[in-house]
Motif scaffolding. Sequence first.
Motif, PDB file in Angstrom:
ATOM      1  N   ALA A 103      38.602  97.265  39.637  1.00 39.98           N
ATOM      2  CA  ALA A 103      38.868  97.727  38.189  1.00 39.98           C
ATOM      3  C   ALA A 103      40.350  97.132  37.652  1.00 39.98           C
ATOM      4  O   ALA A 103      40.645  96.710  36.620  1.00 39.98           O
ATOM      5  CB  ALA A 103      38.452  98.802  37.712  1.00 39.98           C
ATOM      6  N   GLY A 104      41.117  97.527  38.472  1.00 45.87           N
ATOM      7  CA  GLY A 104      42.507  97.450  37.935  1.00 45.87           C
ATOM      8  C   GLY A 104      43.603  97.354  39.472  1.00 45.87           C
ATOM      9  O   GLY A 104      43.177  97.540  40.411  1.00 45.87           O
ATOM     10  N   ILE A 105      44.640  96.858  39.223  1.00 47.88           N
ATOM     11  CA  ILE A 105      45.889  96.607  40.047  1.00 47.88           C
ATOM     12  C   ILE A 105      47.186  97.400  39.598  1.00 47.88           C
ATOM     13  O   ILE A 105      47.481  97.141  38.327  1.00 47.88           O
ATOM     14  CB  ILE A 105      45.948  95.349  40.368  1.00 47.88           C
ATOM     15  CG1 ILE A 105      44.823  94.657  41.285  1.00 47.88           C
ATOM     16  CG2 ILE A 105      47.270  95.168  41.503  1.00 47.88           C
ATOM     17  CD1 ILE A 105      44.916  93.261  41.352  1.00 47.88           C
ATOM     18  N   GLU A 106      47.592  98.193  40.400  1.00 53.04           N
ATOM     19  CA  GLU A 106      48.861  98.870  39.978  1.00 53.04           C
ATOM     20  C   GLU A 106      49.919  98.110  40.841  1.00 53.04           C
ATOM     21  O   GLU A 106      49.886  97.868  42.080  1.00 53.04           O
ATOM     22  CB  GLU A 106      48.909 100.361  40.264  1.00 53.04           C
ATOM     23  CG  GLU A 106      50.299 101.157  39.799  1.00 53.04           C
ATOM     24  CD  GLU A 106      51.239 101.360  41.060  1.00 53.04           C
ATOM     25  OE1 GLU A 106      52.108 102.070  40.493  1.00 53.04           O
ATOM     26  OE2 GLU A 106      50.892 100.809  42.056  1.00 53.04           O
ATOM     27  N   HIS A 116      46.425 100.405  44.757  1.00 50.03           N
ATOM     28  CA  HIS A 116      47.963 100.592  44.569  1.00 50.03           C
ATOM     29  C   HIS A 116      48.827 100.017  45.220  1.00 50.03           C
ATOM     30  O   HIS A 116      48.616  99.734  46.324  1.00 50.03           O
ATOM     31  CB  HIS A 116      47.876 102.191  44.880  1.00 50.03           C
ATOM     32  CG  HIS A 116      49.162 102.977  44.892  1.00 50.03           C
ATOM     33  ND1 HIS A 116      49.829 103.335  45.951  1.00 50.03           N
ATOM     34  CD2 HIS A 116      49.977 103.101  43.678  1.00 50.03           C
ATOM     35  CE1 HIS A 116      50.954 104.049  45.491  1.00 50.03           C
ATOM     36  NE2 HIS A 116      50.998 103.970  44.068  1.00 50.03           N
ATOM     37  N   ARG A 117      49.697  99.142  44.383  1.00 50.88           N
ATOM     38  CA  ARG A 117      50.810  98.345  44.950  1.00 50.88           C
ATOM     39  C   ARG A 117      49.991  97.191  45.545  1.00 50.88           C
ATOM     40  O   ARG A 117      50.235  96.514  46.440  1.00 50.88           O
ATOM     41  CB  ARG A 117      51.580  98.860  46.142  1.00 50.88           C
ATOM     42  CG  ARG A 117      52.047 100.209  45.492  1.00 50.88           C
ATOM     43  CD  ARG A 117      53.595 100.669  46.736  1.00 50.88           C
ATOM     44  NE  ARG A 117      53.623 102.029  46.327  1.00 50.88           N
ATOM     45  CZ  ARG A 117      54.341 102.707  46.989  1.00 50.88           C
ATOM     46  NH1 ARG A 117      54.866 102.464  48.249  1.00 50.88           N
ATOM     47  NH2 ARG A 117      54.476 103.961  46.529  1.00 50.88           N
ATOM     48  N   GLY A 118      48.677  96.670  44.986  1.00 52.49           N
ATOM     49  CA  GLY A 118      47.799  95.610  45.411  1.00 52.49           C
ATOM     50  C   GLY A 118      47.120  96.508  46.551  1.00 52.49           C
ATOM     51  O   GLY A 118      46.994  97.879  46.588  1.00 52.49           O
ATOM     52  N   THR A 140      48.185 109.397  44.668  1.00 46.71           N
ATOM     53  CA  THR A 140      47.698 108.170  45.344  1.00 46.71           C
ATOM     54  C   THR A 140      46.342 108.831  46.131  1.00 46.71           C
ATOM     55  O   THR A 140      46.654 109.624  47.244  1.00 46.71           O
ATOM     56  CB  THR A 140      48.463 107.247  46.280  1.00 46.71           C
ATOM     57  OG1 THR A 140      49.782 107.159  45.512  1.00 46.71           O
ATOM     58  CG2 THR A 140      48.055 106.293  47.107  1.00 46.71           C
ATOM     59  N   VAL A 141      45.104 108.129  46.226  1.00 48.91           N
ATOM     60  CA  VAL A 141      43.917 108.738  46.804  1.00 48.91           C
ATOM     61  C   VAL A 141      43.373 108.038  47.705  1.00 48.91           C
ATOM     62  O   VAL A 141      42.500 106.996  47.438  1.00 48.91           O
ATOM     63  CB  VAL A 141      42.984 109.313  45.537  1.00 48.91           C
ATOM     64  CG1 VAL A 141      41.852 109.978  46.147  1.00 48.91           C
ATOM     65  CG2 VAL A 141      43.863 109.958  44.260  1.00 48.91           C
ATOM     66  N   ASP A 142      43.594 108.511  48.838  1.00 43.91           N
ATOM     67  CA  ASP A 142      43.233 107.653  50.087  1.00 43.91           C
ATOM     68  C   ASP A 142      42.124 108.137  51.049  1.00 43.91           C
ATOM     69  O   ASP A 142      41.357 107.577  51.565  1.00 43.91           O
ATOM     70  CB  ASP A 142      44.447 107.142  50.879  1.00 43.91           C
ATOM     71  CG  ASP A 142      45.203 106.017  50.432  1.00 43.91           C
ATOM     72  OD1 ASP A 142      44.594 105.259  49.300  1.00 43.91           O
ATOM     73  OD2 ASP A 142      46.381 106.015  50.713  1.00 43.91           O
ATOM     74  N   GLU A 143      42.054 109.537  50.948  1.00 40.90           N
ATOM     75  CA  GLU A 143      41.373 110.339  51.706  1.00 40.90           C
ATOM     76  C   GLU A 143      39.986 110.469  51.302  1.00 40.90           C
ATOM     77  O   GLU A 143      39.778 110.904  50.202  1.00 40.90           O
ATOM     78  CB  GLU A 143      41.961 111.534  52.470  1.00 40.90           C
ATOM     79  CG  GLU A 143      43.355 111.538  52.921  1.00 40.90           C
ATOM     80  CD  GLU A 143      43.225 110.439  54.269  1.00 40.90           C
ATOM     81  OE1 GLU A 143      42.280 110.679  54.885  1.00 40.90           O
ATOM     82  OE2 GLU A 143      43.954 109.866  54.424  1.00 40.90           O
ATOM     83  N   LEU A 144      38.919 110.483  51.933  1.00 36.37           N
ATOM     84  CA  LEU A 144      37.431 110.538  51.290  1.00 36.37           C
ATOM     85  C   LEU A 144      37.308 111.840  50.757  1.00 36.37           C
ATOM     86  O   LEU A 144      36.678 112.183  49.699  1.00 36.37           O
ATOM     87  CB  LEU A 144      36.295 110.461  52.612  1.00 36.37           C
ATOM     88  CG  LEU A 144      36.106 108.913  52.829  1.00 36.37           C
ATOM     89  CD1 LEU A 144      35.062 108.971  53.823  1.00 36.37           C
ATOM     90  CD2 LEU A 144      35.584 108.274  51.415  1.00 36.37           C
ATOM     91  N   SER A 156      44.384 103.691  44.754  1.00 33.14           N
ATOM     92  CA  SER A 156      44.267 103.930  46.119  1.00 33.14           C
ATOM     93  C   SER A 156      44.942 102.725  47.028  1.00 33.14           C
ATOM     94  O   SER A 156      44.712 101.465  46.500  1.00 33.14           O
ATOM     95  CB  SER A 156      42.652 103.915  46.535  1.00 33.14           C
ATOM     96  OG  SER A 156      42.676 104.149  47.794  1.00 33.14           O
ATOM     97  N   ASN A 157      45.339 103.269  48.130  1.00 30.64           N
ATOM     98  CA  ASN A 157      45.954 102.139  48.779  1.00 30.64           C
ATOM     99  C   ASN A 157      44.586 101.154  49.758  1.00 30.64           C
ATOM    100  O   ASN A 157      44.952 100.110  50.116  1.00 30.64           O
ATOM    101  CB  ASN A 157      46.931 102.532  49.992  1.00 30.64           C
ATOM    102  CG  ASN A 157      48.156 103.028  49.304  1.00 30.64           C
ATOM    103  OD1 ASN A 157      48.609 102.584  48.335  1.00 30.64           O
ATOM    104  ND2 ASN A 157      48.380 104.286  50.005  1.00 30.64           N
TER     105      ASN A 157
END
Length: 230
Positions: free
Chosen positions: A30-33, A6-8, A198-202, A218-219
């Motif tokens: 897999a991808g970059i937003e 997410h945003r790199g 935006t999914v950062d937490e386990l 994810s960041n």
Amino acid sequence: MLIFAHRGASGTEPENTLRAIQVALDMDVAGIEIDIHEVDNILYVIHDRWLHRTTSGTGKITQHNTKYLQDLDAGLGEKIPTLDEVLLLVAGKCIINIELKGISNIELLFSYLDSALENSPLILDNILLSSFNHHLLYHINQQRPEFALGALTSCIPLEYAKFATQLNAYSIHASVNFIDQALVDDAHKRGLKVFVYTVDELDDIKEMQALGVDGIFSNFPTRIKDVTPF
Ligand code: G3P
Ligand code: MG
């Protein structure tokens, strides 16, 4: 589940910079937003309309000329990249999800994409255009139906994913704060992919896996392994 940086790799690097994108590529995502804004016929990769949070500049991005914007520090000495610089860096390596923020001229966007498709290893299958502005997505689909579209939502609409079907979208991009099984199931029934930001937490990552979503933004892309092909 696909992982989009997410945003790199913005959890550890200055967001939406070439450095953040290179670090994400090194993580084999897999991808970059990225997010883009248009100023004087140039497409800049930056999230905010205002410069102060992520750069050494002040004021609104649209108030400034090219020279001013190109001289700014976007973190750790990085510049605000232009879309063509980012496309060149990611071409042939992963999916690029371009989130359209301050865009009015879709012809300009098409010219950047066409040029990269022609002059770099970028392929159509690795381009995903998304926006909260569904009118913009509608016009893109009318003019260039070959581009895959991601319809962003921060809510659970009354008719679930119907809005994305109306846009002939490839995917819905839903908020981790407002997603439920009914939205995921409805999108899947309509043949749409479900990507969540935006999914950062386990704990959230596990919840998204249990809901059966197709990908997350994810960041911190290395917090989960990429286990499903695009
Ligand atoms: O594209 C997913 C996500 O980036 C949407 O929200 O504000 O982080 O650009 P935002
Ligand atoms: Mg975004």
